[in-house]
Design a protein around this motif. Structure first.
Motif, mmCIF file in Angstrom:
data_model
loop_
_atom_site.group_PDB
_atom_site.id
_atom_site.type_symbol
_atom_site.label_atom_id
_atom_site.label_comp_id
_atom_site.label_asym_id
_atom_site.label_seq_id
_atom_site.Cartn_x
_atom_site.Cartn_y
_atom_site.Cartn_z
ATOM 1 N N ARG A 32 0.877 -1.184 0.000
ATOM 2 C CA ARG A 32 0.000 0.000 0.000
ATOM 3 C C ARG A 32 0.911 1.231 0.000
ATOM 4 N NH1 ARG A 32 -3.032 -1.041 5.337
ATOM 5 N NH2 ARG A 32 -0.879 -1.560 5.875
ATOM 6 N N VAL A 33 0.859 1.961 -1.071
ATOM 7 C CA VAL A 33 1.853 3.012 -1.286
ATOM 8 C C VAL A 33 1.189 4.392 -1.309
ATOM 9 C CG1 VAL A 33 3.772 3.756 -2.720
ATOM 10 C CG2 VAL A 33 3.069 1.392 -2.770
ATOM 11 N N LEU A 34 1.860 5.311 -0.653
ATOM 12 C CA LEU A 34 1.421 6.703 -0.667
ATOM 13 C C LEU A 34 2.527 7.553 -1.290
ATOM 14 C CD1 LEU A 34 -0.353 9.140 0.394
ATOM 15 C CD2 LEU A 34 1.029 9.041 2.464
ATOM 16 N N VAL A 35 2.143 8.411 -2.210
ATOM 17 C CA VAL A 35 3.089 9.380 -2.775
ATOM 18 C C VAL A 35 2.697 10.763 -2.270
ATOM 19 C CG1 VAL A 35 3.916 10.486 -4.881
ATOM 20 C CG2 VAL A 35 3.573 8.027 -4.835
ATOM 21 N N VAL A 36 3.648 11.437 -1.645
ATOM 22 C CA VAL A 36 3.397 12.786 -1.147
ATOM 23 C C VAL A 36 4.181 13.755 -2.030
ATOM 24 C CG1 VAL A 36 3.538 14.329 0.825
ATOM 25 C CG2 VAL A 36 3.157 11.894 1.180
ATOM 26 N N ASP A 37 3.472 14.640 -2.672
ATOM 27 C CA ASP A 37 4.117 15.606 -3.564
ATOM 28 C C ASP A 37 4.465 16.858 -2.761
ATOM 29 O OD1 ASP A 37 5.083 16.997 -5.647
ATOM 30 O OD2 ASP A 37 3.240 17.002 -6.843
ATOM 31 N N LEU A 38 5.743 17.047 -2.533
ATOM 32 C CA LEU A 38 6.197 18.217 -1.780
ATOM 33 C C LEU A 38 6.729 19.316 -2.691
ATOM 34 C CD1 LEU A 38 7.809 16.042 0.884
ATOM 35 C CD2 LEU A 38 6.636 18.105 1.570
ATOM 36 N N ASN A 62 -0.847 23.410 6.798
ATOM 37 C CA ASN A 62 -1.375 24.563 7.525
ATOM 38 C C ASN A 62 -2.339 24.159 8.639
ATOM 39 O OD1 ASN A 62 0.040 26.423 6.107
ATOM 40 N ND2 ASN A 62 -1.571 26.833 4.615
ATOM 41 N N GLY A 63 -2.766 22.926 8.618
ATOM 42 C CA GLY A 63 -3.667 22.450 9.655
ATOM 43 C C GLY A 63 -5.121 22.734 9.370
ATOM 44 N N THR A 64 -5.427 23.100 8.154
ATOM 45 C CA THR A 64 -6.819 23.398 7.828
ATOM 46 C C THR A 64 -7.544 22.198 7.222
ATOM 47 O OG1 THR A 64 -6.082 24.229 5.700
ATOM 48 C CG2 THR A 64 -6.380 25.843 7.453
ATOM 49 N N ALA A 65 -6.817 21.128 7.004
ATOM 50 C CA ALA A 65 -7.470 19.915 6.485
ATOM 51 C C ALA A 65 -6.758 18.707 7.058
ATOM 52 C CB ALA A 65 -7.407 19.885 4.964
ATOM 53 N N SER A 66 -7.498 17.651 7.220
ATOM 54 C CA SER A 66 -6.854 16.439 7.736
ATOM 55 C C SER A 66 -6.166 15.726 6.574
ATOM 56 C CB SER A 66 -7.889 15.533 8.380
ATOM 57 O OG SER A 66 -8.383 14.616 7.453
ATOM 58 N N PRO A 67 -5.071 15.032 6.813
ATOM 59 C CA PRO A 67 -4.368 14.362 5.709
ATOM 60 C C PRO A 67 -5.242 13.344 5.007
ATOM 61 C CG PRO A 67 -3.281 13.958 7.838
ATOM 62 C CD PRO A 67 -4.401 14.895 8.089
ATOM 63 N N ARG A 68 -6.068 12.680 5.764
ATOM 64 C CA ARG A 68 -6.899 11.639 5.138
ATOM 65 C C ARG A 68 -7.889 12.254 4.142
ATOM 66 N NH1 ARG A 68 -7.590 8.672 9.512
ATOM 67 N NH2 ARG A 68 -6.031 7.112 9.044
ATOM 68 N N LEU A 108 1.745 12.545 8.710
ATOM 69 C CA LEU A 108 1.888 11.158 8.251
ATOM 70 C C LEU A 108 1.593 10.162 9.358
ATOM 71 C CD1 LEU A 108 5.038 11.413 5.952
ATOM 72 C CD2 LEU A 108 2.649 11.228 5.286
ATOM 73 N N GLN A 109 1.824 10.584 10.575
ATOM 74 C CA GLN A 109 1.526 9.675 11.679
ATOM 75 C C GLN A 109 0.033 9.370 11.757
ATOM 76 O OE1 GLN A 109 3.344 11.508 15.055
ATOM 77 N NE2 GLN A 109 5.305 10.505 14.682
ATOM 78 N N GLU A 110 -0.735 10.313 11.310
ATOM 79 C CA GLU A 110 -2.183 10.089 11.345
ATOM 80 C C GLU A 110 -2.607 8.993 10.390
ATOM 81 O OE1 GLU A 110 -3.409 14.706 12.134
ATOM 82 O OE2 GLU A 110 -4.798 13.414 11.056
ATOM 83 N N ILE A 111 -1.934 8.926 9.246
ATOM 84 C CA ILE A 111 -2.364 7.960 8.218
ATOM 85 C C ILE A 111 -1.399 6.779 8.105
ATOM 86 C CG2 ILE A 111 -3.705 9.568 6.820
ATOM 87 C CD1 ILE A 111 -1.231 10.056 5.163
ATOM 88 N N ALA A 112 -0.457 6.695 9.006
ATOM 89 C CA ALA A 112 0.556 5.630 8.931
ATOM 90 C C ALA A 112 -0.056 4.228 8.904
ATOM 91 C CB ALA A 112 1.537 5.770 10.082
ATOM 92 N N PRO A 113 -1.097 3.946 9.675
ATOM 93 C CA PRO A 113 -1.618 2.566 9.649
ATOM 94 C C PRO A 113 -2.214 2.160 8.306
ATOM 95 C CG PRO A 113 -2.404 3.778 11.575
ATOM 96 C CD PRO A 113 -1.779 4.766 10.669
ATOM 97 N N ASP A 114 -2.526 3.127 7.462
ATOM 98 C CA ASP A 114 -3.193 2.796 6.202
ATOM 99 C C ASP A 114 -2.223 2.420 5.091
ATOM 100 O OD1 ASP A 114 -5.413 3.524 7.572
ATOM 101 O OD2 ASP A 114 -5.578 5.523 6.687
#
Lengths: 292, 349
Positions: A32-38, A62-68, A108-114
């Motif tokens: 299960r792969v996540l690509v984060v575009d920085l 910015n904290g205005t949206a959850s990563p998920r 990323l810690q929030e979505i790490a289990p996924d």
């Protein structure tokens, strides 16, 4: 979740191409792969078929949206955390934050289990706060080195920068070198690869990504090369690289950067109900995030 | 990345070749070298000729890796300076084997003067010099050559044709390599440079990159010798050159009628108006190393050649310059006896 950041301060060395197609190869292996575009240029987002609309990494940082909420499903079974051109504003906003380099790690810690693996596609500017975020969160930093002119000097300079960031963060990074855009028909490229091998030795991946037209075609179609032509040479290269990556044992012995031990001294200010698109009026405590 | 992976990336099909080799139990280059070409062709799925080339490149790569970095060879930096720079990253992985190889290398190649090198005189026969130099090089190497058994006349002809090939003259060139090259008519470094790399590669069944690399090393070797010869000749041309003002136009102050020579050379302003046909010998490298190693070496530059200095300066009348040149030519045509009669009133007095 293991996090791999793709870094180099040089542009055009193949960071985004590696991020997209390595993610495709890992997904092909059932990961299960996540690509984060920085990258504010958002090339990884475009290369995976994203349109740059909707929530992006900027809102997450910015904290205005959850990563998920910002995740997008892309081709080849990859999940994407897209970027937007406005991500460049984060560099300016980060100057007013405390420890802005830890924001991505928290997200990323929030979505790490996924996810099993995350690939962070860094911008070409290696000394910016976005790359610092990526390095802070990574398990292993992949130094992407093009086997072209100034390869060795560029790699050494990038390594120096990474070490500086590590020193400023009080951490040590596991840095591995990946050769890209290799064309064995040219003597120059062969000599450079020998030189890179002599300099980095065991820190270098056995797989070297060869230059391929298929990779350009795949990026143009917004899919990884495994979707476009799974039997191509480029797909074989990335398959071998993904196998190496799966067998890789990080030297730091961690799978995810440790949770932050600090707590903000003051209570967070109430957030604005709707974040302005420009992101200029960020609260001073914009770094405070909800823990999962 | 180990050497076998590097080899597969350089000359094979990358990870596919590497995977096949490892599945066949070949994990290192040393093991690979023991495999027969036909067997390797079956393992990798290629032709025996390609397998032979692959094995040859494997042997060459095994000799190369770990000894020196090739990007420095590309820069053409002199070997002496490369060996002296101890703080470069290339020098980090030095081991005993490398030091042994370095100590066995020709001392002249390392830039150190030969202890028993005689003083060279510029009027010596260049052919004799070349022959003597080839003998000295062979003595320094301390290795037996098949050429050594050849008659002296043949050796003379060989030396006259250029710098004869010998083992360790170039990095990676061994006795067998020399013999193979001679078999195809390549007797000297000059022959090697003149040969077409592709033809030679086909004839010898050696990789094109190996031949091209040898040619590169040969070119660098000859260039280094040419530069060192120029450096040795430098003090004869301009032994005591006064520091010229940087802003001065090249031909401006240097007039042939002045008491100082255009280049400031003592040889031109000495008791004889013309350069001595037997000028003092150049200081030998031994003398240089013992008398004053702190004295900076004079570097030769084109601006110091007198004829170049005899050009019209900025603002100088062209007709005046032509008249001056004609005067110099007339003076030059006088005999030495006339000039001696005139005492020190030579053209430069």
């Amino acid at each position: 979740m293991r996090i791999f950041s793709l870094v180099n301060q040089k542009g055009g060395c193949g960071k985004t191409t590696v991020a997209i197609n390595l993610a495709g190869a890992l997904a092909e292996r059932g990961r299960r792969v996540l690509v984060v575009d920085l990258d504010p240029q958002a090339h990884a987002t475009l290369g995976l078929g994203g349109d740059g609309e909707g929530l992006s990494l900027l809102e997450v940082l910015n904290g205005t949206a959850s990563p998920r909420a910002a995740l997008v499903a892309a081709a080849g079974g990859i999940t994407l955390l897209p970027a937007h051109a406005r991500l460049a504003e984060f560099e300016e906003a980060a100057a007013r934050m405390i420890r802005p380099e830890s924001l991505l790690c928290l997200a990323l810690q929030e979505i790490a289990p996924d996810f099993d693996d995350a690939l962070l596609d860094c911008p070409a500017r290696a000394d910016g706060v976005l790359t610092a975020n990526a390095l802070y969160a990574s398990t292993v930093a992949l130094l992407v080195v093009e086997t072209g002119a100034f390869a060795l000097q560029g790699a050494l300079k990038a390594l120096e920068l990474v070490n500086e960031i590590a020193a400023s963060q009080g951490a040590s990074f596991d840095v591995r070198v990946l050769g890209t855009l290799f064309d064995r028909r040219t003597r120059f490229a062969r000599e450079l690869l020998v030189a890179l091998h002599a300099r980095f030795g065991a820190d270098m991946f056995e797989t070297v990504i060869r230059a391929s037209v298929r990779l350009r075609e795949a990026a143009g179609r917004g899919v990884p090369v495994q979707v476009l032509d799974p039997r191509s040479r480029a797909a074989g290269d990335f398959s071998a690289l993904s196998a190496e990556l799966c067998a890789l044992v990080p030297r730091t012995g961690r799978e995810l950067a440790p949770e932050l031990e600090w707590e903000p001294a003051a209570a967070p200010l109430p957030r604005a109900p709707a974040a302005p698109r420009s992101g200029r009026s960020l609260p001073a405590s914009g770094i405070r995030r909800e823990r999962a | 990345m180990d050497d076998l992976a590097l080899l597969c990336n350089l000359y094979g099909d990358g990870p596919a070749t590497l995977k096949r080799l490892r599945e066949a139990g070949c994990g290192t280059i040393e093991v690979l070298e023991r495999i027969a070409p036909e067997e390797l062709a079956e393992i990798v799925g290629t032709t025996p000729a390609a397998a032979r080339r692959f094995l040859r490149e494997a042997r060459l790569l095994g000799e190369r890796t770990g000894t020196r970095l090739l990007e420095e060879e590309e820069t053409g930096a002199p070997l002496a300076s490369r060996e002296e720079s101890s703080d470069s990253p290339r020098d980090e992985p030095r081991d005993e084997t490398e030091r042994e190889q370095e100590s066995e290398r020709d001392p002249e190649e390392l830039g150190a003067p030969l202890p028993d090198e005689p003083a060279r005189s510029p009027w010596r026969d260049p052919l004799l010099d070349r022959v003597l130099e080839s003998w000295r090089e062979r003595d320094a190497a301390g290795e037996e050559l098949r050429v050594a058994a050849a008659p002296a006349q043949e050796l003379g002809e060989l030396a006259a044709s250029g710098t004869p090939l010998r083992p360790d003259l170039l990095d990676g060139l061994d006795l067998d390599g020399c013999a193979r090259l001679r078999r195809f008519g390549v007797d000297s470094l000059e022959d090697l440079l003149q040969a077409r790399a592709l033809d030679l590669s086909d004839a010898m069944e050696v990789g094109l990159t190996s031949i091209a690399r040898l040619q590169f090393l040969a070119r660098r070797h000859l260039e280094q010798r040419r530069i060192s010869a120029l450096e040795e000749r430098g003090p004869i041309l301009v032994p005591h050159r006064p520091p010229a003002p940087a802003a001065e136009p090249r031909g401006g102050p240097a007039t042939l009628s002045s008491s100082a020579s255009p280049s400031g050379s003592e040889l031109l302003t000495g008791p004889h108006p013309w350069p001595d046909p037997h000028p003092p010998t150049a200081p030998s490298s031994t003398a240089r190393s013992t008398t004053g190693s702190e004295a900076p070496r004079h570097k030769f530059s084109l601006a110091e050649i007198p004829v170049l200095s005899a050009s019209p300066g900025i603002g100088e009348d062209v007709e005046e310059f032509a008249r001056r040149l004609r005067g110099a030519a007339v003076t030059k045509s006088r005999s030495t006896a006339d000039l001696r009669e005139a005492g020190s009133a030579g053209p430069f007095a």
